[in-house]
Design an enzyme around this catalytic site. Sequence first.
Site, PDB file in Angstrom:
ATOM      1  N   THR A  33     -25.113  58.414  -7.840  1.00 25.74           N
ATOM      2  CA  THR A  33     -24.691  58.917  -6.526  1.00 25.74           C
ATOM      3  C   THR A  33     -24.538  60.437  -6.512  1.00 25.74           C
ATOM      4  OG1 THR A  33     -22.440  58.411  -7.188  1.00 25.74           O
ATOM      5  CG2 THR A  33     -23.481  56.843  -5.703  1.00 25.74           C
ATOM      6  N   ALA A 121     -26.301  58.478 -26.451  1.00 24.37           N
ATOM      7  CA  ALA A 121     -25.864  57.118 -26.148  1.00 24.37           C
ATOM      8  C   ALA A 121     -25.604  56.924 -24.663  1.00 24.37           C
ATOM      9  CB  ALA A 121     -24.594  56.797 -26.930  1.00 24.37           C
ATOM     10  N   GLY A 122     -25.388  57.993 -23.930  1.00 24.83           N
ATOM     11  CA  GLY A 122     -25.008  57.853 -22.523  1.00 24.83           C
ATOM     12  C   GLY A 122     -23.577  58.301 -22.292  1.00 24.83           C
ATOM     13  N   SER A 124     -22.862  61.558 -22.625  1.00 26.62           N
ATOM     14  CA  SER A 124     -23.034  62.979 -22.302  1.00 26.62           C
ATOM     15  C   SER A 124     -22.765  63.920 -23.463  1.00 26.62           C
ATOM     16  CB  SER A 124     -22.163  63.377 -21.107  1.00 26.62           C
ATOM     17  OG  SER A 124     -22.620  62.718 -19.974  1.00 26.62           O
ATOM     18  N   SER A 125     -23.345  63.594 -24.601  1.00 24.86           N
ATOM     19  CA  SER A 125     -23.204  64.518 -25.741  1.00 24.86           C
ATOM     20  C   SER A 125     -23.861  65.858 -25.422  1.00 24.86           C
ATOM     21  CB  SER A 125     -23.812  63.910 -26.998  1.00 24.86           C
ATOM     22  OG  SER A 125     -25.146  63.531 -26.760  1.00 24.86           O
ATOM     23  N   GLU A 158     -30.447  71.451 -18.062  1.00 26.12           N
ATOM     24  CA  GLU A 158     -31.197  70.192 -17.948  1.00 26.12           C
ATOM     25  C   GLU A 158     -32.328  70.330 -16.924  1.00 26.12           C
ATOM     26  OE1 GLU A 158     -30.247  67.546 -19.811  1.00 26.12           O
ATOM     27  OE2 GLU A 158     -28.262  68.237 -20.452  1.00 26.12           O
ATOM     28  N   ASP A 170     -22.179  65.010 -15.316  1.00 26.12           N
ATOM     29  CA  ASP A 170     -21.806  65.034 -16.735  1.00 26.12           C
ATOM     30  C   ASP A 170     -21.010  66.289 -17.083  1.00 26.12           C
ATOM     31  OD1 ASP A 170     -23.424  62.864 -16.533  1.00 26.12           O
ATOM     32  OD2 ASP A 170     -25.094  63.695 -17.684  1.00 26.12           O
ATOM     33  N   TYR A 220     -35.852  58.678 -14.626  1.00 25.11           N
ATOM     34  CA  TYR A 220     -34.745  59.294 -13.900  1.00 25.11           C
ATOM     35  C   TYR A 220     -35.290  60.150 -12.759  1.00 25.11           C
ATOM     36  CZ  TYR A 220     -30.326  61.682 -13.058  1.00 25.11           C
ATOM     37  OH  TYR A 220     -29.187  62.162 -12.464  1.00 25.11           O
TER      38      TYR A 220
HETATM   39  C1  GLA Z   1     -27.004  60.855 -15.931  1.00 26.91           C
HETATM   40  C2  GLA Z   1     -27.084  62.178 -15.177  1.00 26.91           C
HETATM   41  C3  GLA Z   1     -25.959  62.288 -14.144  1.00 26.91           C
HETATM   42  C4  GLA Z   1     -25.907  61.052 -13.245  1.00 26.91           C
HETATM   43  C5  GLA Z   1     -25.945  59.780 -14.085  1.00 26.91           C
HETATM   44  C6  GLA Z   1     -26.088  58.563 -13.245  1.00 26.91           C
HETATM   45  O1  GLA Z   1     -25.853  60.820 -16.705  1.00 26.91           O
HETATM   46  O2  GLA Z   1     -26.999  63.254 -16.078  1.00 26.91           O
HETATM   47  O3  GLA Z   1     -26.137  63.459 -13.375  1.00 26.91           O
HETATM   48  O4  GLA Z   1     -26.919  61.082 -12.300  1.00 26.91           O
HETATM   49  O5  GLA Z   1     -27.018  59.786 -15.018  1.00 26.91           O
HETATM   50  O6  GLA Z   1     -24.996  58.407 -12.412  1.00 26.91           O
END
Ligand code: GLA
Length: 397
Positions: A33, A121-122, A124-125, A158, A170, A220
Amino acid sequence: MTEIIHTFQQFFQRRPAVIAQAPGRLEILGNHTDYNQGLVLSCAVEQHTSVAAAPAADRNTCRIKDYRDDSEASFALDQLDHPNPGEWVNYLKGVIWELNQRGISVDAVDVVLNSTVPLSAGMSSSAALEVGFGFALKELFDIDLDKTEWAKVGQGVENRYLGVSTGLLDQFSSIYGARDALIMSDFRINQVVKTVKLPPGYVFIVANSMEKHDLVDSEYNVRRRDCESAAAKLRAADGSIRALRDVSMARLEADKGLLTRREYLHARHIVGEGERVLKGVAYLEQGDIEAFGQLLFESHESSRVNFENSTRRLDYLVELAKSIPGCLGARLSGGGFGGITIHLVEAGQAELYGRRLAAAFKLQTGDEPQIIKCAIGGGATAKKIKSIMQKPDTRRK
Ligand code: GLA
């Protein structure tokens, strides 16, 4: 924090001038979102990246010792224009490049890095690295940017330096995270609009599917384009729609004939997630943790069927969550296409739950998932380190 001072001293034979710390994050509700100008419920975690830095001896060359994998790297300040494919040092080069784009130049630095945020891993390292390094530079060179602009520096790394069109979530969560609270952020105005606590006795557990999807970045970017084209078509019918944030479920259903099936399904996820963030905050404020947990399951289901950013492994982790006692809700968290699921679990059951989840997952997939208990942490910090000077002895002899 003192450990990173010590490691810097060991490696560079002098004390660092600044240290900084930036946490990883969990996205709790509000999947994809952020770049639709919407709402997200997230938190910073205690796992963080630590950075120690000092001006370098050579004014043009940055040297980095990375204790995450015991590697070393260096780069020249006059050679920032091209990221080297696949190298973590790009995140640091990118931060300096982003500052240069804003007319801010810095001298070269010697840097030591360490981190407890699991890599790729998801959690946000990479945002933790961008923010931690950015904050270290801020302190070292007295760079005057506000917090949101620092988040944008990281996002710029990014988007512009590495070419992934991620939103602001993130870096924003890493900077604005509030100890022991979830933050609700509004990405139209880039502000935290509310903080809300989990009731006592519940924790988040992360289960890493150990699945890295080679196409994550391109998938993405495709999702983002779909959302933007859906918003543009809906705007043609109603000029007040600036982004999917402005679309209600009723409006989407009424106007779905304007969209391709794919755009409709993806928009449905975004609109549903926006609603779930608001409901989730209301449930937490009412103390209804069961209803809140159900929203996590609903969010995952929407990822699976609408947004198509889940995988069989992520689905399996969430299915298991429904059958193991102690869990109130689970969903994929972050970009998707692999990475992690988050599980809201009764604190007293957390250990056993984690073990059971891991055992069942291994039985099915042959892989041991990484299970991480996450406490909610505060946002990024940085400070100058005083050099150790001999104090004059003022005692009377
Ligand atoms: C990744 C992106 C974020 C966000 C999420 C999904 O972490 O870096 O900006 O869009 O995916 O919510």
